[in-house]
Scaffold this motif. Sequence first.
Motif, mmCIF file in Angstrom:
data_model
loop_
_atom_site.group_PDB
_atom_site.id
_atom_site.type_symbol
_atom_site.label_atom_id
_atom_site.label_comp_id
_atom_site.label_asym_id
_atom_site.label_seq_id
_atom_site.Cartn_x
_atom_site.Cartn_y
_atom_site.Cartn_z
ATOM 1 N N PRO A 176 -9.602 -6.824 16.171
ATOM 2 C CA PRO A 176 -8.186 -6.614 16.419
ATOM 3 C C PRO A 176 -7.742 -5.301 15.815
ATOM 4 O O PRO A 176 -8.484 -4.658 15.081
ATOM 5 C CB PRO A 176 -7.521 -7.806 15.694
ATOM 6 C CG PRO A 176 -8.603 -8.821 15.537
ATOM 7 C CD PRO A 176 -9.869 -8.032 15.411
ATOM 8 N N GLU A 177 -6.508 -4.946 16.086
ATOM 9 C CA GLU A 177 -6.041 -3.628 15.692
ATOM 10 C C GLU A 177 -5.756 -3.513 14.204
ATOM 11 O O GLU A 177 -5.794 -2.437 13.661
ATOM 12 C CB GLU A 177 -4.761 -3.275 16.472
ATOM 13 C CG GLU A 177 -5.017 -3.111 17.963
ATOM 14 C CD GLU A 177 -3.785 -2.641 18.688
ATOM 15 O OE1 GLU A 177 -2.738 -2.513 18.029
ATOM 16 O OE2 GLU A 177 -3.848 -2.405 19.890
ATOM 17 N N ARG A 178 -5.377 -4.627 13.548
ATOM 18 C CA ARG A 178 -4.848 -4.442 12.213
ATOM 19 C C ARG A 178 -5.895 -4.475 11.131
ATOM 20 O O ARG A 178 -7.076 -4.591 11.350
ATOM 21 C CB ARG A 178 -3.766 -5.499 11.958
ATOM 22 C CG ARG A 178 -2.686 -5.178 10.924
ATOM 23 C CD ARG A 178 -2.513 -3.768 10.508
ATOM 24 N NE ARG A 178 -2.938 -3.550 9.157
ATOM 25 C CZ ARG A 178 -3.125 -2.374 8.656
ATOM 26 N NH1 ARG A 178 -2.954 -1.291 9.348
ATOM 27 N NH2 ARG A 178 -3.503 -2.247 7.434
ATOM 28 N N SER A 179 -5.352 -4.367 9.925
ATOM 29 C CA SER A 179 -6.124 -4.074 8.743
ATOM 30 C C SER A 179 -7.296 -4.996 8.570
ATOM 31 O O SER A 179 -7.286 -6.133 8.985
ATOM 32 C CB SER A 179 -5.238 -4.201 7.520
ATOM 33 O OG SER A 179 -4.942 -5.544 7.285
ATOM 34 N N GLY A 180 -8.304 -4.451 7.891
ATOM 35 C CA GLY A 180 -9.533 -5.177 7.701
ATOM 36 C C GLY A 180 -10.437 -5.024 8.896
ATOM 37 O O GLY A 180 -11.595 -5.387 8.855
ATOM 38 N N ASN A 235 -7.981 -3.535 -0.693
ATOM 39 C CA ASN A 235 -6.790 -4.365 -0.471
ATOM 40 C C ASN A 235 -5.735 -3.620 0.333
ATOM 41 O O ASN A 235 -5.009 -4.216 1.144
ATOM 42 C CB ASN A 235 -6.200 -4.809 -1.809
ATOM 43 C CG ASN A 235 -7.094 -5.797 -2.536
ATOM 44 O OD1 ASN A 235 -7.912 -6.477 -1.915
ATOM 45 N ND2 ASN A 235 -6.962 -5.877 -3.854
ATOM 46 N N ARG A 236 -5.638 -2.310 0.127
ATOM 47 C CA ARG A 236 -4.678 -1.522 0.912
ATOM 48 C C ARG A 236 -5.093 -1.455 2.386
ATOM 49 O O ARG A 236 -4.249 -1.484 3.274
ATOM 50 C CB ARG A 236 -4.551 -0.112 0.328
ATOM 51 C CG ARG A 236 -3.794 -0.063 -0.975
ATOM 52 C CD ARG A 236 -3.458 1.362 -1.382
ATOM 53 N NE ARG A 236 -2.677 1.410 -2.609
ATOM 54 C CZ ARG A 236 -2.026 2.472 -3.055
ATOM 55 N NH1 ARG A 236 -2.086 3.606 -2.369
ATOM 56 N NH2 ARG A 236 -1.336 2.432 -4.179
ATOM 57 N N VAL A 237 -6.388 -1.330 2.623
ATOM 58 C CA VAL A 237 -6.861 -1.325 4.015
ATOM 59 C C VAL A 237 -6.473 -2.626 4.703
ATOM 60 O O VAL A 237 -6.098 -2.640 5.886
ATOM 61 C CB VAL A 237 -8.394 -1.122 4.067
ATOM 62 C CG1 VAL A 237 -8.908 -1.283 5.497
ATOM 63 C CG2 VAL A 237 -8.778 0.261 3.543
ATOM 64 N N SER A 239 -3.908 -4.497 3.938
ATOM 65 C CA SER A 239 -2.458 -4.676 3.956
ATOM 66 C C SER A 239 -1.802 -3.956 5.138
ATOM 67 O O SER A 239 -2.167 -2.813 5.451
ATOM 68 C CB SER A 239 -1.863 -4.141 2.651
ATOM 69 O OG SER A 239 -0.440 -4.072 2.730
ATOM 70 N N PRO A 240 -0.800 -4.578 5.785
ATOM 71 C CA PRO A 240 -0.085 -3.906 6.887
ATOM 72 C C PRO A 240 0.810 -2.764 6.410
ATOM 73 O O PRO A 240 1.340 -2.014 7.221
ATOM 74 C CB PRO A 240 0.757 -5.040 7.490
ATOM 75 C CG PRO A 240 0.937 -6.020 6.383
ATOM 76 C CD PRO A 240 -0.333 -5.960 5.574
ATOM 77 N N ASP A 241 0.953 -2.618 5.086
ATOM 78 C CA ASP A 241 1.830 -1.575 4.544
ATOM 79 C C ASP A 241 1.111 -0.254 4.303
ATOM 80 O O ASP A 241 1.737 0.722 3.872
ATOM 81 C CB ASP A 241 2.448 -2.049 3.223
ATOM 82 C CG ASP A 241 3.342 -3.262 3.414
ATOM 83 O OD1 ASP A 241 3.974 -3.354 4.486
ATOM 84 O OD2 ASP A 241 3.390 -4.111 2.507
ATOM 85 N N PHE A 242 -0.208 -0.227 4.551
ATOM 86 C CA PHE A 242 -0.999 0.969 4.306
ATOM 87 C C PHE A 242 -1.882 1.278 5.512
ATOM 88 O O PHE A 242 -2.029 0.444 6.408
ATOM 89 C CB PHE A 242 -1.868 0.775 3.056
ATOM 90 C CG PHE A 242 -1.090 0.632 1.778
ATOM 91 C CD1 PHE A 242 -0.724 1.753 1.047
ATOM 92 C CD2 PHE A 242 -0.708 -0.619 1.318
ATOM 93 C CE1 PHE A 242 0.000 1.629 -0.127
ATOM 94 C CE2 PHE A 242 0.012 -0.756 0.145
ATOM 95 C CZ PHE A 242 0.375 0.371 -0.584
ATOM 96 N N PRO A 243 -2.466 2.485 5.562
ATOM 97 C CA PRO A 243 -3.385 2.816 6.665
ATOM 98 C C PRO A 243 -4.557 1.827 6.715
ATOM 99 O O PRO A 243 -4.842 1.123 5.740
ATOM 100 C CB PRO A 243 -3.871 4.226 6.305
ATOM 101 C CG PRO A 243 -2.779 4.798 5.460
ATOM 102 C CD PRO A 243 -2.261 3.643 4.658
ATOM 103 N N ASN A 244 -5.258 1.790 7.851
ATOM 104 C CA ASN A 244 -6.284 0.760 8.019
ATOM 105 C C ASN A 244 -7.720 1.280 7.986
ATOM 106 O O ASN A 244 -8.622 0.667 8.537
ATOM 107 C CB ASN A 244 -6.041 -0.052 9.288
ATOM 108 C CG ASN A 244 -6.061 0.802 10.547
ATOM 109 O OD1 ASN A 244 -6.076 2.022 10.467
ATOM 110 N ND2 ASN A 244 -6.065 0.171 11.706
ATOM 111 N N THR A 245 -7.939 2.423 7.333
ATOM 112 C CA THR A 245 -9.303 2.847 7.020
ATOM 113 C C THR A 245 -9.336 3.324 5.576
ATOM 114 O O THR A 245 -8.301 3.745 5.029
ATOM 115 C CB THR A 245 -9.799 3.997 7.927
ATOM 116 O OG1 THR A 245 -9.107 5.206 7.595
ATOM 117 C CG2 THR A 245 -9.618 3.674 9.401
#
Length: 325
Positions: A176-180, A235-237, A239-245
């Motif tokens: 999926p598109e979001r984090s992780g 954890n930031r990756v 989180s939806p509040d931070f970039p995803n890489t």
Amino acid sequence: MQLFKKLNIAAFAVTFFLLLGGTAQAQVYTVQPGDTLFLLSKSTGVPMEKIVSANTLANDQILAGQVLLLPEKYIVKSGDTLYLISRRYGLDLQELKSLNGLSSDEIFVGQALYIPQKSPYRRITVRKGDTLFLISRAYGVTVQDLKDLNGLIGDDIYPGMRLLIPHSAQVPATAPERSGELPSRGYIDRDAYVKSGSGIYYTAEDRMVLAKLIHAEAEGEPYDGKVAVGAVVVNRVKSPDFPNTIKDVVYQIDELGLYQFSPVEEGRLDYITPNKDSLSAADDALAGVDPTGGALYFFNPAKISNKWLLSKPVLYKIGNHVFTK
């Protein structure tokens, strides 16, 4: 074994890669019956030890059908620096230094450097717990094809070892598109990503960036403190509040124009060589180890006056760092 019949049609397959304004000529050689590293080195002019290093070979034994990447020779010109050369060829600076046995960033005009090649094959890094069987299942190839392509006689592999994956292999997972998961913005080379035990996807470059940040931020800290710094990035990756890489998290500039990490702001990160502990801590964080319990921030309370950070509840404290969410 049809794959390797095709591979043996040509001894050299030359592919050109356009990388950040520089052209790297990737020499890909399929080992033929009777070949030895000595004869290959003599015919190509590439030192044996450079071939061994570029392909992370355990010894100087090679097998027919095995694919080798031959480094390109580059002569240092006036105005060159290791950093500029690494950027020109799209390389990690430490990878360039490692292949050339350099302990510092100093180079001189006329010096011969060897440039690691970008593989036209998928290339993965073996993780803790990996086996040839599990990798073959993940990529939809046979164990024997993996062994043949990589010149393996037995089934033994080890963490940190790099393996080439046949062209016919499948991408092991989409996301999926979001984090992780895999980043969704623009073109990405999905084959370059590996899914970590923590659930996020990362590349070899991401792993090195994370290790560099850990080394820069926590070189004198206890080992768990190093892992904790890595866990904050992971954890930031997620989180939806931070970039995803990982790379985007580390190099993020927020809406106020502020860098998230001082080694990046100071320009030190690209010149840091992480030590064994920092690399190990990065691997542990990627594997899902998180001493902080989900922290998104860390700081040294003796060095900051940010009231917002200082007011947040402490999740974990070790060495000189406080971790908070």
